[in-house]
Motif scaffolding. Structure first.
Motif, PDB file in Angstrom:
ATOM      1  N   GLY A   7       1.696  11.623   3.049  1.00  5.19           N
ATOM      2  CA  GLY A   7       2.377  10.950   1.964  1.00  5.19           C
ATOM      3  C   GLY A   7       3.886  10.869   2.066  1.00  5.19           C
ATOM      4  O   GLY A   7       4.520  10.283   1.201  1.00  5.19           O
ATOM      5  N   VAL A  41      -4.165   2.026   7.281  1.00  7.83           N
ATOM      6  CA  VAL A  41      -4.668   3.200   6.573  1.00  7.83           C
ATOM      7  C   VAL A  41      -3.667   3.611   5.498  1.00  7.83           C
ATOM      8  O   VAL A  41      -2.465   3.658   5.748  1.00  7.83           O
ATOM      9  CB  VAL A  41      -4.895   4.361   7.569  1.00  7.83           C
ATOM     10  CG1 VAL A  41      -5.347   5.617   6.868  1.00  7.83           C
ATOM     11  CG2 VAL A  41      -5.903   3.936   8.642  1.00  7.83           C
ATOM     12  N   ASP A  42      -4.165   3.913   4.307  1.00  8.82           N
ATOM     13  CA  ASP A  42      -3.311   4.401   3.223  1.00  8.82           C
ATOM     14  C   ASP A  42      -2.876   5.820   3.570  1.00  8.82           C
ATOM     15  O   ASP A  42      -3.707   6.730   3.607  1.00  8.82           O
ATOM     16  CB  ASP A  42      -4.069   4.386   1.901  1.00  8.82           C
ATOM     17  CG  ASP A  42      -3.225   4.835   0.722  1.00  8.82           C
ATOM     18  OD1 ASP A  42      -2.259   5.616   0.900  1.00  8.82           O
ATOM     19  OD2 ASP A  42      -3.540   4.422  -0.405  1.00  8.82           O
ATOM     20  N   PRO A  43      -1.581   6.039   3.847  1.00  8.14           N
ATOM     21  CA  PRO A  43      -1.139   7.371   4.289  1.00  8.14           C
ATOM     22  C   PRO A  43      -1.388   8.471   3.256  1.00  8.14           C
ATOM     23  O   PRO A  43      -1.680   9.599   3.629  1.00  8.14           O
ATOM     24  CB  PRO A  43       0.362   7.190   4.560  1.00  8.14           C
ATOM     25  CG  PRO A  43       0.752   5.930   3.898  1.00  8.14           C
ATOM     26  CD  PRO A  43      -0.476   5.095   3.751  1.00  8.14           C
ATOM     27  N   HIS A  44      -1.315   8.143   1.983  1.00  8.87           N
ATOM     28  CA  HIS A  44      -1.542   9.156   0.946  1.00  8.87           C
ATOM     29  C   HIS A  44      -2.980   9.663   0.969  1.00  8.87           C
ATOM     30  O   HIS A  44      -3.229  10.840   0.705  1.00  8.87           O
ATOM     31  CB  HIS A  44      -1.194   8.603  -0.437  1.00  8.87           C
ATOM     32  CG  HIS A  44       0.261   8.296  -0.590  1.00  8.87           C
ATOM     33  ND1 HIS A  44       1.204   9.255  -0.849  1.00  8.87           N
ATOM     34  CD2 HIS A  44       0.940   7.126  -0.490  1.00  8.87           C
ATOM     35  CE1 HIS A  44       2.401   8.703  -0.912  1.00  8.87           C
ATOM     36  NE2 HIS A  44       2.266   7.409  -0.674  1.00  8.87           N
ATOM     37  N   LYS A  45      -3.916   8.791   1.302  1.00  9.65           N
ATOM     38  CA  LYS A  45      -5.330   9.166   1.291  1.00  9.65           C
ATOM     39  C   LYS A  45      -5.735   9.984   2.515  1.00  9.65           C
ATOM     40  O   LYS A  45      -6.833  10.510   2.568  1.00  9.65           O
ATOM     41  CB  LYS A  45      -6.198   7.929   1.144  1.00  9.65           C
ATOM     42  CG  LYS A  45      -6.008   7.309  -0.241  1.00  9.65           C
ATOM     43  CD  LYS A  45      -6.904   6.145  -0.485  1.00  9.65           C
ATOM     44  CE  LYS A  45      -6.655   5.640  -1.897  1.00  9.65           C
ATOM     45  NZ  LYS A  45      -7.410   4.440  -2.195  1.00  9.65           N
TER      46      LYS A  45
END
Length: 153
Positions: free
Chosen positions: A64, A56-60
């Protein structure tokens, strides 16, 4: 289980894309589907393939900020060490915990939304774990490389 070249090709392909369907995987590595599926099953049964996950993209998802915390304990006795391990195992923000040889006792990778969230995390979680003598937080300025792919060549 001893890995041969075909097993390594399977592992390399699945590390790049764990959602590969068996037919596509078989085509990529040059096997027919049935032997490919059998090999994947053997790799799973042997525990070489531990599990399949989504990265999973942590920023999304509003996570972040990654920080690294070096932890020194007051003692190295089993009770103190095990208490610390048990405590961090249930904290979801701690996504990695390594027992270290060297300067510090443990090295943690912690994921939170921002610096204020980390400050609250340290006050409400880390500082409440008995047995900690010192915490040093490292804040990375830029992620240069992070991978889950192991070098199998």
């Amino acid at each position: 289980m001893k890995l041969d070249l075909m097993d390594r090709h399977i592992l390399q392909a699945l590390q790049q894309n764990g959602k590969l369907q068996n037919n596509e995987l078989a085509e990529r590595i040059g096997l027919s589907p049935s032997p490919c599926l059998r090999r994947v099953k053997q790799l799973e049964d042997a525990g070489i393939i531990e599990k399949y996950v989504a990265l999973v993209d942590p920023h999304k998802v509003n996570l972040g900020l990654t920080v690294f915390a070096r932890i020194w304990l007051k003692g190295q006795d089993a009770r103190t060490v095990n208490h610390f391990i048990d405590s961090v195992m249930v904290i979801p923000e701690v996504v990695e915990c390594q027992l270290m040889a060297g300067d510090c006792d443990f090295f943690l990778r912690i994921v939170v939304s921002d610096l204020e969230a980390y400050r609250k995390f340290q006050i409400n979680h880390l500082n409440k774990i008995s047995g900690i003598q010192n915490v040093k937080t490292e804040i990375p300025l830029q992620k240069i490389k992070q991978t889950t792919v192991l070098p199998l060549d």
